[in-house]
Scaffold this motif. Sequence first.
Motif, PDB file in Angstrom:
ATOM      1  N   PHE A 223       0.788  -1.228   0.000  1.00 37.34           N
ATOM      2  CA  PHE A 223       0.000   0.000   0.000  1.00 37.34           C
ATOM      3  C   PHE A 223       0.824   1.284   0.000  1.00 37.34           C
ATOM      4  N   LEU A 224       2.089   1.242   0.437  1.00 35.36           N
ATOM      5  CA  LEU A 224       2.883   2.476   0.440  1.00 35.36           C
ATOM      6  C   LEU A 224       3.055   3.065  -0.961  1.00 35.36           C
ATOM      7  N   PRO A 225       3.391   2.248  -1.983  1.00 37.69           N
ATOM      8  CA  PRO A 225       3.468   2.825  -3.329  1.00 37.69           C
ATOM      9  C   PRO A 225       2.135   3.406  -3.796  1.00 37.69           C
ATOM     10  N   LEU A 226       1.039   2.716  -3.463  1.00 35.59           N
ATOM     11  CA  LEU A 226      -0.282   3.230  -3.834  1.00 35.59           C
ATOM     12  C   LEU A 226      -0.564   4.547  -3.133  1.00 35.59           C
ATOM     13  N   LEU A 227      -0.225   4.634  -1.842  1.00 37.28           N
ATOM     14  CA  LEU A 227      -0.451   5.871  -1.100  1.00 37.28           C
ATOM     15  C   LEU A 227       0.417   6.997  -1.648  1.00 37.28           C
ATOM     16  N   PRO A 244       5.845  17.045  -0.706  1.00 35.88           N
ATOM     17  CA  PRO A 244       5.896  15.832  -1.533  1.00 35.88           C
ATOM     18  C   PRO A 244       5.463  14.602  -0.738  1.00 35.88           C
ATOM     19  N   TYR A 245       4.741  13.710  -1.391  1.00 35.55           N
ATOM     20  CA  TYR A 245       4.291  12.461  -0.787  1.00 35.55           C
ATOM     21  C   TYR A 245       3.652  12.708   0.585  1.00 35.55           C
ATOM     22  N   ALA A 251       1.200   9.605   7.353  1.00 34.92           N
ATOM     23  CA  ALA A 251       0.899   8.270   7.873  1.00 34.92           C
ATOM     24  C   ALA A 251       2.023   7.780   8.776  1.00 34.92           C
ATOM     25  N   ILE A 252       3.262   7.988   8.352  1.00 34.70           N
ATOM     26  CA  ILE A 252       4.403   7.529   9.147  1.00 34.70           C
ATOM     27  C   ILE A 252       4.524   8.309  10.447  1.00 34.70           C
ATOM     28  N   VAL A 253       4.456   9.631  10.358  1.00 38.35           N
ATOM     29  CA  VAL A 253       4.610  10.478  11.550  1.00 38.35           C
ATOM     30  C   VAL A 253       3.500  10.204  12.561  1.00 38.35           C
TER      31      VAL A 253
END
Length: 417
Positions: A223-227, A244-245, A251-253
């Motif tokens: 899902f990371l590439p999709l996100l 960017p991104y 999501a990570i933070v």
Amino acid sequence: MFVSFFPKPTAFFISAALWSLAAVLFWMFAGEQLGAVFGLPPADPAAPPVVGIGIFVTPPYLWLYIYFAFCVALFAGFWMWYAPHKWQAWSVWGSAFILFSTYFDVQLNIALNTWRGPFFDLFQKAITTPNSVQPSELYYLQWLFAGIGFVNIILFVGTSFFISHYVFRWRTAMNEYYMAHWQQLRHIEGASQRVQEDTMRFSSTVEGLGVSLIQALMTLIAFLPLLAQLSHHITELPLIGQIPYSLVVLAIVWSLFGTGILALVGIKLPGLQFRNQRVEAAYRKELVLGEDDAARAQPPTVAELFGNVRRNYFRLYFHYTYFNVVRSLYGQADAIFLNLILVPTVVAGKITMGLWQQIATAFGQVTNSFQYLVTSWTTIVELMSIYKRLRAFEAVIHDEPLPEIDQHYLATQSEDV
């Protein structure tokens, strides 16, 4: 705990991790393209996505199945030759099957997320422009959804059945191992409970946490590439602006913040959970001895032992209270976090309903994966307490010093004698 079921556990798990990493890296840089040699080329990036369960019988997926089976066969074959083990069929091949079923479950979620885009875009079109959509179009997409759901049911039922047998085989292996050393182990406090109950709880808990961890990692990979791709639709973030991104970064933070704060407030729970099992075992043992010996389980002794149980439970209740407060607050904030950051994009009309559904699903999958410790913390606490109890068995078998809490118990028993 592990040597009874897995061949040379330390070397086995290290080699499994390294082999898996090598297999994934080779797939990413060469293996996927290699399928074209056998007439199973990778998907064309320019082609429209395949919606529904038909995706799982396309050439790229068929080649992936073959590649996975080949890698597992090489790994299992090496260990069958290098370190033959009674339970190898279950510990090696069984683990591989659980790994594959976990991967397939993640891919079902990907297929469902792919379905959401066209369905909700069509749904939005139907409710905003009357008679612009034929009923057959909506029926067809619902049929595709039912197909994904049916495959998911088969996977869930089949995997659950297999895992039940897998866990019991692991328990059987531990039971045989510990009973072979019973004369050394029977003097440990609560020895019967550790063999009869803790072995089952340990195997099922480790299996559950292991599958959850693997699923979290696979979900991130999927899902990371999709996100990252969906982040291009986000024009602006509240207070921050455009980065960017953006969805990946947030999501990570956000997930790391939740994991850190839950780990901090729950730091006392493992020790209390372990102590709780010990005082419960001491109380239960005295009652059992009292069934056959009138001199045991006298009211003063029982009152003291139950007092220990009560005090430990009350401490657990207190620490779980503030832990649950923090966990609940974070859970409620997590439920609205994405909607808050999407407000500027929604107001600007930059995304459709279908895109919003895909973003919400992908963001939720990624944050849930990063929040592995948040969602699994209470189970991890329980596992740590079980591990400490079974670790005392390992210490006796290998002639190592007992854990401090067990040393204290034995000293108390000697004084009573």
